[in-house]
Scaffold this active site. Structure first.
Site, PDB file in Angstrom:
ATOM      1  N   SER A 150       0.824  -1.217   0.000  1.00 13.97           N
ATOM      2  CA  SER A 150       0.000   0.000   0.000  1.00 13.97           C
ATOM      3  C   SER A 150       0.858   1.268   0.000  1.00 13.97           C
ATOM      4  CB  SER A 150      -0.932  -0.004   1.207  1.00 13.97           C
ATOM      5  OG  SER A 150      -0.173  -0.114   2.400  1.00 13.97           O
ATOM      6  N   ASP A 394      -3.391   5.816  12.345  1.00 10.07           N
ATOM      7  CA  ASP A 394      -2.594   5.105  11.344  1.00 10.07           C
ATOM      8  C   ASP A 394      -1.274   5.863  11.179  1.00 10.07           C
ATOM      9  OD1 ASP A 394      -1.328   4.275   9.000  1.00 10.07           O
ATOM     10  OD2 ASP A 394      -3.188   4.109   7.833  1.00 10.07           O
ATOM     11  N   HIS A 397       0.678   4.997   6.878  1.00  8.62           N
ATOM     12  CA  HIS A 397       0.404   5.648   5.590  1.00  8.62           C
ATOM     13  C   HIS A 397       0.561   7.162   5.692  1.00  8.62           C
ATOM     14  CE1 HIS A 397      -1.582   1.672   5.450  1.00  8.62           C
ATOM     15  NE2 HIS A 397      -1.000   1.675   4.265  1.00  8.62           N
TER      16      HIS A 397
END
Ligand SMILES: *[C@@H]1O[C@H](CO)[C@@H](O)[C@H](O)[C@H]1NC(C)=O
Ligand SMILES: *[C@@H]1O[C@H](CO)[C@@H](O)[C@H](O)[C@H]1NC(C)=O
Ligand SMILES: *[C@@H]1O[C@H](CO)[C@@H](O)[C@H](O)[C@H]1NC(C)=O
Ligand SMILES: *[C@@H]1O[C@H](CO)[C@@H](O)[C@H](O)[C@H]1NC(C)=O
Ligand SMILES: *[C@@H]1O[C@H](CO)[C@@H](O)[C@H](O)[C@H]1NC(C)=O
Length: 419
Positions: A150, A394, A397
């Site tokens: 990702s 998070d 990311h």
């Protein structure tokens, strides 16, 4: 060097010989000449090699897309972040419809924009400015492909965001087919693609949507399974890291996933990672042409899940961070170190020229730039989580625009100025 046959020795043989002395001299003469010639040829070819060796070293073959050389001693990955409210951000979050909702921080309520106004400044030189029209012209008729996890998808989306505004609405599209996402620019006859393969090799986490599996298994020697979708790419950008970090070992399946008898071994993470890197290099050597194509590898993206790593009190993370880490030697957790060693070791032996994007150190200063809680959540946030935002932030990311645009500025620089 051979001496001509001494007349005495040959005449002594001649006297014992029954052959005509004339014929014998001729045979001996031919014999010595043939040895002499072999020897000469040998000396000559050695000379040639000696002359050529330094020349080939200096006249390194020009890589595809290479247009020039960086200034002497310029390491673009070594530098510092500079506040820049004039040229940053390179685009606005709301102007790029391709950013997935997991990365649109403003839309999801991030109260500040400070993370958008930083520019990477190498110590020894200046980065060439990302020139979208030059990049599009370069990609005309070409296929650019990002392969990995990702984080690589983030870099892919950033690249699309940096380019798309120059393409009219009816001439561009983005579509997803399983593991493959394809951005097409019709008038340029060009695609920029992302292929989900978090380990590069086949694994039990290969489903592009449902892949949150805690017991991760990778299959040895299986890169072809994904690799058949990457052929005929002109520019490849690989990454793989985060999914390997599940503990000190990694489960490796020897046979096919369909096999009944599971032939499973556990390898130390470092060795398993080295195995995957070597598979990638073998695939690249077999399938890419170094004269026409380029291969990049992006190093580990750092995360900021533990505030004690940067000397804050225990219990915090990237949540509510709005400033950079100022210690130029900050590195964070150690698993990155051993993986970086493997990368260095494997690439130093590679015969295929891989352009390395060493973004780990420069990104490690950016505790402020993660999506944190400002993203679309996989599952509804509970009241307990809401009361303690650190618990669901998070810190892996990155908000977009942001750090990953810098990775692409470095990619842009290294595409045209690889050395
Ligand atoms: C980098 O750019 C700045 C300002 O644009 C300039 O002053 C400086 O000389 C440049 N440095 C190099 C190494 O080219
Ligand atoms: C960007 O590249 C194009 C060529 O593709 C060139 O004409 C233009 O001057 C460049 N722009 C800048 C700001 O360097
Ligand atoms: C588009 O690009 C492909 C290579 O990716 C090439 O084979 C094809 O001829 C191009 N088509 C046009 C119309 O330029
Ligand atoms: C965020 O951090 C600042 C200090 O930098 C602190 O004053 C503030 O209370 C924190 N906010 C939240 C919601 O944790
Ligand atoms: C990448 O950069 C870091 C920090 O600048 C350095 O320690 C590391 O050796 C580099 N890795 C490779 C493989 O060159």
């Amino acid at each position: 060097m051979l001496m001509p046959p001494p007349p005495n020795s040959s005449s002594s043989i001649l006297r014992k010989s029954r052959f005509s002395p004339y014929l014998f001299t001729l045979v001996v003469f031919i014999f010595f000449i043939s040895i002499l010639r072999k020897d000469l040829a040998c000396v000559f070819s050695l000379q040639l090699q000696l002359d050529l060796a330094p020349a080939t070293e200096k006249k390194r073959e020009k890589l595809a897309f290479e247009t020039g050389k960086l200034e002497e001693g310029c390491d673009v990955f070594s530098g510092s972040w500079v506040r820049d409210e004039v040229t940053r951000p390179l685009y606005d979050e709301s102007d790029c419809p391709y950013i997935p909702p997991q990365l649109t921080c403003q839309k999801h309520g991030r109260p500040d924009r400070s993370y958008q106004y930083w520019r990477w400044q190498p110590y020894g030189c200046n980065l060439s400015r990302f020139n979208a029209s030059m990049m599009l012209e370069t990609l005309r008729g070409k296929r650019m492909m990002f392969v990995g996890d990702s984080l690589n998808r983030g870099q892919y989306v950033s690249m699309v965001c940096l380019l798309h505004s120059l393409i009219s609405d009816d001439a561009k599209s983005m579509e997803t087919f399983g593991s493959l996402t394809v951005f097409t620019a019709k008038e340029y006859n060009m695609t920029i693609e992302f292929y989900w393969a978090p380990f590069l090799l086949e694994s039990n986490s290969d489903n592009a949507v449902i892949h949150r599996i805690s017991d991760r298994i990778v299959r040895r020697d299986s890169i072809k399974k994904h690799g058949r979708h990457w052929k005929e790419s002109d520019i490849m950008i690989f990454n793989t890291y985060l999914w390997w970090i599940t503990g000190s070992n990694m489960k490796i399946q020897q046979g096919s996933f369909e096999d009944e008898a599971h032939d499973m071994v556990e390898l130390p993470t470092k060795d398993a990672y080295r195995m995957a890197m070597n598979s990638m290099l073998r695939w690249v050597r077999k399938n890419m042409d170094p004269k026409k194509t380029r291969v990049f590898f992006t190093s580990m993206s750092p995360s900021h899940g533990k505030s004690i790593d940067w000397g804050d009190e225990e219990g915090g993370n990237c949540y509510n961070q709005t400033t950079l880490i100022e210690d130029p030697n900050y590195w964070g957790s150690d698993s990155k170190k051993s993986i970086m060693e493997v990368i260095g070791e494997v690439f130093s032996k590679s015969k295929f020229p891989i352009t390395f994007l060493n973004i780990t150190q420069l990104s490690s200063y950016r505790r402020d730039a993660h999506t944190s809680i400002y993203k679309k959540q996989w599952s509804p946030v509970t009241p307990e989580q809401l009361a303690n935002p650190v618990s669901y932030a998070d810190c892996i990311h990155w908000c977009m625009p942001g750090v990953q645009d810098t990775w692409n500025e470095l990619l842009f620089t290294k595409l045209f100025y690889p050395h």
